[in-house]
Design an enzyme around this catalytic site. Structure first.
Site, PDB file in Angstrom:
ATOM      1  N   HIS A   1      -7.006  -2.379   6.074  1.00 40.36           N
ATOM      2  CA  HIS A   1      -6.082  -1.425   6.699  1.00 40.36           C
ATOM      3  C   HIS A   1      -6.587   0.020   6.631  1.00 40.36           C
ATOM      4  O   HIS A   1      -5.865   0.946   6.944  1.00 40.36           O
ATOM      5  CB  HIS A   1      -4.713  -1.554   5.998  1.00 40.36           C
ATOM      6  CG  HIS A   1      -3.628  -0.735   6.604  1.00 40.36           C
ATOM      7  ND1 HIS A   1      -3.351  -0.718   7.949  1.00 40.36           N
ATOM      8  CD2 HIS A   1      -2.696   0.104   6.030  1.00 40.36           C
ATOM      9  CE1 HIS A   1      -2.324   0.095   8.178  1.00 40.36           C
ATOM     10  NE2 HIS A   1      -1.914   0.606   7.037  1.00 40.36           N
TER      11      HIS A   1
ATOM     12  N   ASP B   1       6.085   4.242   4.858  1.00 39.14           N
ATOM     13  CA  ASP B   1       7.060   3.246   5.339  1.00 39.14           C
ATOM     14  C   ASP B   1       7.166   2.031   4.411  1.00 39.14           C
ATOM     15  O   ASP B   1       8.051   1.200   4.587  1.00 39.14           O
ATOM     16  CB  ASP B   1       6.750   2.804   6.787  1.00 39.14           C
ATOM     17  CG  ASP B   1       5.339   2.292   7.002  1.00 39.14           C
ATOM     18  OD1 ASP B   1       4.414   2.791   6.332  1.00 39.14           O
ATOM     19  OD2 ASP B   1       5.152   1.383   7.838  1.00 39.14           O
TER      20      ASP B   1
ATOM     21  N   HIS C   1       0.838  -1.199   0.000  1.00 41.30           N
ATOM     22  CA  HIS C   1       0.000   0.000   0.000  1.00 41.30           C
ATOM     23  C   HIS C   1       0.869   1.244   0.000  1.00 41.30           C
ATOM     24  O   HIS C   1       2.088   1.168   0.143  1.00 41.30           O
ATOM     25  CB  HIS C   1      -0.971  -0.017   1.180  1.00 41.30           C
ATOM     26  CG  HIS C   1      -0.326   0.037   2.535  1.00 41.30           C
ATOM     27  ND1 HIS C   1       0.599  -0.900   2.956  1.00 41.30           N
ATOM     28  CD2 HIS C   1      -0.478   0.912   3.566  1.00 41.30           C
ATOM     29  CE1 HIS C   1       0.975  -0.604   4.192  1.00 41.30           C
ATOM     30  NE2 HIS C   1       0.358   0.484   4.580  1.00 41.30           N
TER      31      HIS C   1
HETATM   32 ZN   LIG Z   1       3.369   0.124   7.707  1.00 42.32          ZN
HETATM   33 ZN   LIG Z   2       0.086   1.291   6.564  1.00 38.58          ZN
END
Ligand SMILES: [Zn+2]
Ligand SMILES: [Zn+2]
Length: 299
Positions: A137, A64, A60
């Site tokens: 998420h 990060d 995604h």
């Molecule tokens: Zn992450």
């Molecule tokens: Zn994430």
């Protein structure tokens, strides 16, 4: 196949844990799952090879998981990569790769193809297939599974000799499962080759709540790499931010009848991550904590 964890931290790096990246080395090259910032350095240390066939699969568009891509492409250019590279990910990945390529002048550039994908079959090669499902998420986030193609069965030279098949190209043909002709006889491969050996299955699901679609995707995995960001005392936080506790990851491993579970995307709040491992192991004994630069040889 060899699986290497390049980064096992989540959201922010720590002294011991880089941001997420996980690489599977197959006969058909490298499949990298996520590319957090700093992945290029880990990639170099792990000696994964800068000019191999390679695909990057992004879960995604959170920072990060993607900020390592420009740096990795830059290093690869520097090291003289010439082969093309494909990057797959949810909507947004194309624009991200395009923008960085336009604004950052790479020293020289090999062809990079960024493809926006959704759930389903993402790629098929001679050695493996990659499928994806939507994780849970809060933003579009994909879980991936890499399924190695079945391998030909074991070849028995003794049986071949007994049938009068001379060593050489005919043996090779039989090993590939094809019949051969010796004199007037046609000999079927099944007479000298055992049943096909099942390919391995590895599932990568990070930044997700425990979710049925991931369980379905992961069914029968040899290795499930799963978000295990928090311990059970932080389960509210896990729910709020769209992550899983170690125990929730263990339940996904159990429900999907996976053989092994690696907990990854571990929160920087833990100096000591043993508690996460203990909580998961109570429910799923074949759990381990993924560590940066840890490599597993998968039989
Ligand atoms: Zn992450
Ligand atoms: Zn994430």
């Amino acid at each position: 196949m060899r699986a290497t964890f390049l980064g096992t931290g989540g959201s922010v790096p720590t002294k011991k844990r880089n941001l997420p990246s996980f690489v599977v080395r197959t006969d058909g090259g490298l499949a990298m799952f996520d590319c957090g910032e700093g992945t290029q350095k880990q990639f170099l240390i792990a000696k994964l090879g800068f000019n191999r066939e390679m695909k990057i699969l992004v879960s995604h568009m959170h920072a990060d998981h993607v900020l390592g891509i420009p740096g990795l492409l830059h290093s690869m250019s520097f090291m003289g990569r010439s082969r093309g590279l494909e990057i797959y990910g949810p909507p947004g990945i194309r624009e991200f790769v395009k923008c960085t390529a336009e604004t950052v002048r790479y020293r020289s550039m090999f062809p990079v193809r960024a493809v926006e994908v959704r759930a389903g079959t993402i790629a098929r090669t001679d050695s493996y297939t990659i499928n994806a499902s939507w994780a849970d998420h809060g933003v579009p986030c994909l879980a991936y599974t890499l399924v190695e193609n079945d391998k030909p069965g074991r070849f028995y030279p003794g049986k071949a000799r007994k049938l009068g098949i001379p060593k050489g190209p005919l043996w090779k043909t039989l090993q590939m499962g094809k019949p051969v002709r010796v004199g007037r006889k046609t000999i079927d491969a099944s007479r000298v080759v055992g049943p096909p050996r099942k390919g391995l299955k590895i599932t990568y699901a990070v930044d997700t709540r425990p979710c049925k679609r991931v369980v379905q995707l992961a069914l029968g995995s040899d290795l499930l790499v799963h978000d295990g960001m928090f311990d059970s005392s932080a389960s509210e936080r896990a729910r709020e931010y769209g992550h899983s506790t170690a125990a929730e990851a263990a339940r996904v491993a159990k429900r999907s009848r996976s053989k092994n579970l690696a907990l990854t995307h571990l929160s920087a709040i833990y100096d000591d991550t043993r508690q996460l491992l203990d909580e998961a192991k109570k429910l799923f004994p074949r759990t381990f904590l993924a560590e940066d630069l840890q490599s597993l040889e998968l039989p």
